[in-house]
Design an enzyme around this catalytic site. Structure first.
Site, PDB file in Angstrom:
ATOM      1  N   LYS A   1       0.856  -1.200   0.000  1.00 32.89           N
ATOM      2  CA  LYS A   1       0.000   0.000   0.000  1.00 32.89           C
ATOM      3  C   LYS A   1       0.890   1.248   0.000  1.00 32.89           C
ATOM      4  O   LYS A   1       1.904   1.288   0.704  1.00 32.89           O
ATOM      5  CB  LYS A   1      -0.865  -0.058   1.267  1.00 32.89           C
ATOM      6  CG  LYS A   1      -1.963   0.976   1.376  1.00 32.89           C
ATOM      7  CD  LYS A   1      -2.776   0.712   2.665  1.00 32.89           C
ATOM      8  CE  LYS A   1      -3.909   1.678   2.857  1.00 32.89           C
ATOM      9  NZ  LYS A   1      -4.660   1.385   4.117  1.00 32.89           N
TER      10      LYS A   1
ATOM     11  N   SER B   1      -9.502   1.120   3.295  1.00 30.96           N
ATOM     12  CA  SER B   1      -8.640   1.985   2.536  1.00 30.96           C
ATOM     13  C   SER B   1      -7.562   1.231   1.759  1.00 30.96           C
ATOM     14  O   SER B   1      -6.986   1.789   0.825  1.00 30.96           O
ATOM     15  CB  SER B   1      -7.974   3.005   3.457  1.00 30.96           C
ATOM     16  OG  SER B   1      -7.090   2.371   4.344  1.00 30.96           O
TER      17      SER B   1
ATOM     18  N   SER C   1      -9.865  -1.291   7.167  1.00 28.08           N
ATOM     19  CA  SER C   1      -9.143  -0.985   5.934  1.00 28.08           C
ATOM     20  C   SER C   1      -8.368  -2.147   5.330  1.00 28.08           C
ATOM     21  O   SER C   1      -7.990  -2.081   4.156  1.00 28.08           O
ATOM     22  CB  SER C   1      -8.194   0.194   6.174  1.00 28.08           C
ATOM     23  OG  SER C   1      -8.914   1.404   6.202  1.00 28.08           O
TER      24      SER C   1
END
Lengths: 577, 577
Positions: free
Chosen positions: A136, A211, A235
């Site tokens: 990420k 997320s 997330s």
């Protein structure tokens, strides 16, 4: 090379430069990544299999534990594996917009180094030898952009690699792709003005979740088999669920977060965690074990110095043992509905199916687990997230002139629990969190316990009813399968376990939404506005094909037990269906 | 019976009522507690031996582990043991003012119950069967006053027992006395307007230390052999040191604090801990083990579910093993001076003596441990203690009209680090704390490591230099022995380990201040105002007879290793001297 953005560049031009850079990294992959049709169907999940080579398809669809075995014995080279994932990740970007940049040069250099190491030594460098791992974006990489989804942060770079990357690197990992996240990192979707909107590979009108939505979508496309996400309200789990892959929110302070960019650093009222997403439960385990085996607490003092209890290696099962048969056993609490927002029919069907396949088996006992004030949990967590009234997010958004994304507004400016709190208010709300945690624990301790009625209480030290208590909870990951874009508004099914800091594993059931089976309940009377909103979203056809995932939750710090419990459930129920 | 204070009672009358209640509980002990001379010498430590019966003296001077063995085999009854400690505690109150109330009725009722249990079953009820345990006042007891040192809080009562008391009770403990603490709980002394000033039994012009000063003084007088204190900056360790007994500040979240009264509940920036003081290291161990063996995390969700590693029972030493001899070994870092305030001569003499007796022994390696920015640590912790500008303490003090005690002023209103912080400032300061912790850990990791010079770095996974690293730190507990009343102003030697959250054991060396040996260094040039203040305090005669204690500090969560290391040091050096 860090991105250089000239001063006074508009937010639109900044985003265009970032995306241009991304596209250049994709163009640098060889052989060139195939073009995709200009008119894409809603469901793009099978397109890569039409465009990649047989070998690339085979490699990228192999589970991480099997890739590791092949890499550790020289059956595959890291160069081949890495290039296959670079190609599939580049293709995934063209289909669902999940990548912030590819790293072909450094990844292939690393892969060649590892291949040479293997040739020279005849053995792998470590337990992740040669495996490509996706990351990420806000997990910092030395000298690479670190914008955490804010246009104003573009041009910032990581001063060093995040510590978790060093640990994975030590073990032999290859970093080859960085993935998308939303503005503020605080959506259960992945829409930013930096990289646009990441969509769901099963249905491009739906969200990838977030997320860590880039991770989820990339993994759904099989452009990665193991990756890193972060989770403060769902997330890791929402994108794992929406894309039909595995994701673990570990208990806090087991894996190192240091080196991640975000607002609200120093905020400890609700602690974020970092953790894995993977196409297999084996990938989740190897990730946890590889990091914790390296004693990361020797470098990050916030971490707890407790080993990963590897039940396979250490032989010690963490589950109950049946007194007569000696077999492992499990008591599962099923929390089908949190009492606030009722899950859509496909979720309840999947739960029912799994319970049906597990029930009546000798090793597994199933009881209903009533929810306990999940609405209060949301009040507490959504107050504590932004105790500064969201001032850091406001600054980070507004200083570039980029517009607020709808879900940033939803969680900050439209959230009635967000206000400027003074220190005493924060302490009081933290106190409420502690009381709630104590009450929930007392609730868990009691579920499924039959009160003793055989005479007076016996005096033994210490009293022990653990044998009768629930080991793990089985519950939804959200109030439906992947929602339509900009509609992921109910966090309760994931954030609940952040409030309590319980470990939670998301897994695919193998089932998908089938409008023919998952009919709308037309008579339903909504309980509240959130429930009404969620109910209104459900039109079966809209969700067609979306994976249905579930969540297995354990007591705090029983991460390993959750993993072992899942494996037993899998074995008995025949997951995935 | 809770204390009932009529409305509109002045603070002076309130305090008088509280003290009258205390005196009544002391008068209720039978046989009546002897009167003490109206003119007391400075050193009152040997007075109880002149006034109590032979049997009472023997019992109260027996170490807790030996009392437990005698209670568990019926050689002593809990009634006899409890009454002996009630008598000695009452006497201690008359000599050093360390008690808030005795609990003769409930203690003797409990003792009789346990004695009958033993008669009926022929075995103890649990590992603390029949042992009297003393309790700092702010650890709540059902229906008893719970004022935490504030006059305005007198009349509040505990709604239930603090959870830790329930766990000790389950194991067979007897609660018989509650002990003093200072106004605000935030002094390293024990002076309040509720109960007055607790003084040091070795020298009544000096402080007992604090905030668990009642525990320390009572234990110094042998009016208790095992008791409960709390520590957020030295509050267990300073009184243990000043009175020549043992005290452990455990790492956070191992023992339950729930049910203690204090200001700043919900404050997590610097976490308070609860822990034992004892006349023996065996008492410390049985306390820790008894609580943790009961899995307190099943009742208090803030606690970590990790067992007490009992090296004696489990056989597994936590120390290094010498590769050739197989014997246990230890690398000790000696931090004699924190670089901010230089300890007085007696402290340095004790350190030197202990190092001299340990050095050159095969099992122990000793290296110098340089301090790392201990002044910064104090800035961080003293900012985070009162991030609300001390508003809760101000309210609690001023609402009754009681005057501020000098050390309350010192730590709150005169403390230049105290101000009203907003949430973002708290987050930033918490971030500085995290960075400091990381730097200190990196520092610890490097001390005593000889850099490898034999060619290129080898590639092994994972790199491991633990064998060469320091296991424990040996350091002072304060910048001198027990200071004169109202002079305990330098917290650095204890608060340092609260900032870092490291476990720390205080132990008596058996040495006492001897003006003939511990001469003032007349040439000393102070480094700063705090150092000057501390230097100016040192007039050897003023400290005569005071015990000299030292501190053994471990890495975070290595509480058990600290205990094992201490036992090895004790064995080798012949402690106490």
């Amino acid at each position: 090379m860090p991105l250089v953005i000239p001063q006074n560049t508009s937010w639109q031009d900044t985003a265009a430069l970032v995306q241009k850079h991304r596209d250049e990294t994709i163009s640098a992959v060889a052989p060139a990544i195939p073009e995709v049709p200009s008119e894409l169907p809603l469901n793009v999940i099978s397109i890569p299999s039409q465009l990649l080579s047989h070998s690339e398809i085979t490699i990228t669809q192999t589970l991480p534990e099997d890739l590791l075995a092949a890499l550790a014995t020289g059956q595959l080279t890291s160069t081949n594996v890495t290039n296959a994932f670079l190609r599939r990740a580049g293709l995934a970007q063209k289909l669902v917009n999940c990548v912030t940049e590819l790293l072909p040069d450094r990844a292939l250099e690393r892969a060649r180094y590892l291949d040479e190491y293997f040739t020279r030594h005849g053995e792998p460098i470590g337990p992740l030898h040669g495996l490509p791992i996706s990351v990420k974006e806000h997990v910092g990489m030395k000298d690479l952009d670190l914008n955490a989804g804010f246009v104003s942060w573009v041009g910032r770079t990581g001063p060093a690699n995040a510590y978790i990357l060093d640990l994975l690197w030590n073990a032999g990992a290859v970093f080859y792709v960085r993935t998308t996240q939303p503005q503020t990192l605080m959506h259960l979707e992945a829409a930013s003005n930096v990289h646009g909107v990441t969509v769901n590979p099963y249905n491009r009108a739906l969200t990838s979740g977030g997320s860590s939505g880039g991770e989820g979508a990339l993994m759904g496309m099989r452009g990665s088999c193991l990756g890193i996400g972060t989770d403060i309200g769902g997330s890791i789990r929402s994108p794992a669920a929406n894309n039909g892959v595995y994701g673990l929110r570990p208990t806090s302070y087991r894996l190192p977060l240091v080196g991640c960019a975000a607002t609200m650093l120093g905020q400890e009222h609700i602690v974020a965690v970092i953790g894995p997403l993977s196409t297999s439960v084996g990938g989740i385990k190897v990730f946890m074990k590889t990091i914790i085996d390296q004693k990361p607490w020797m470098g990050d003092p916030s971490l707890l110095p407790f080993p990963w209890r590897d039940t396979a290696r250490d032989g010690g099962s963490l589950l109950k043992k049946d007194k007569t048969s000696g077999r492992r056993g499990l008591k599962i609490g099923v929390l089908a509905d949190d009492g606030v927002v009722r899950p859509h029919p496909p979720i309840l069907r999947a739960l029912k199916t799994l319970v049906g396949r597990s029930k009546g088996q000798e090793a597994i006992e199933i009881v209903e687990f009533p929810p306990y004030k999940h609405d209060l949990a949301w009040t507490i967590i959504s107050s504590l997230y932004f105790a500064d009234n969201g001032s850091e997010e406001k600054e980070a958004i507004e200083s570039s002139g980029e517009p607020w994304r709808p879900l940033s507004r939803f969680i900050i400016t439209d959230n009635r629990n967000v206000k400027e709190m003074d220190v005493r208010e924060v302490w009081r709300m933290t106190g409420r969190r502690e009381v709630y945690r104590a009450e929930y624990l007392a609730h868990w301790n009691k579920v499924g316990i039959v009160p003793k009625t055989d005479g007076e209480a016996t005096e033994t030290w210490p009293a022990n009813v653990e044998d009768e208590q629930v080991d793990v909870l089985l519950c939804p990951v959200g109030p439906g399968a992947a929602p339509p874009l900009d509609n992921a508004r109910y966090w309760g099914y994931t954030a609940q376990w952040n409030v309590l800091d319980y470990p939670a594993l998301v897994f695919p059931t193998g089932l998908h939404v089938e409008p023919e089976l998952d009919k709308r309940e037309d008579e339903y009377q909504a309980r509240n506005a959130d429930d009404q909103f969620n109910y209104n979203r459900y039109e079966p056809e809209r969700y067609r094909d979306t994976p249905i995932s579930l969540q297995l939750v354990g007591r705090r710090y029983e991460d390993e037990k959750v993993m072992e419990a899942f494996e037993l459930i899998k074995e008995i129920s025949g997951l995935p269906f």
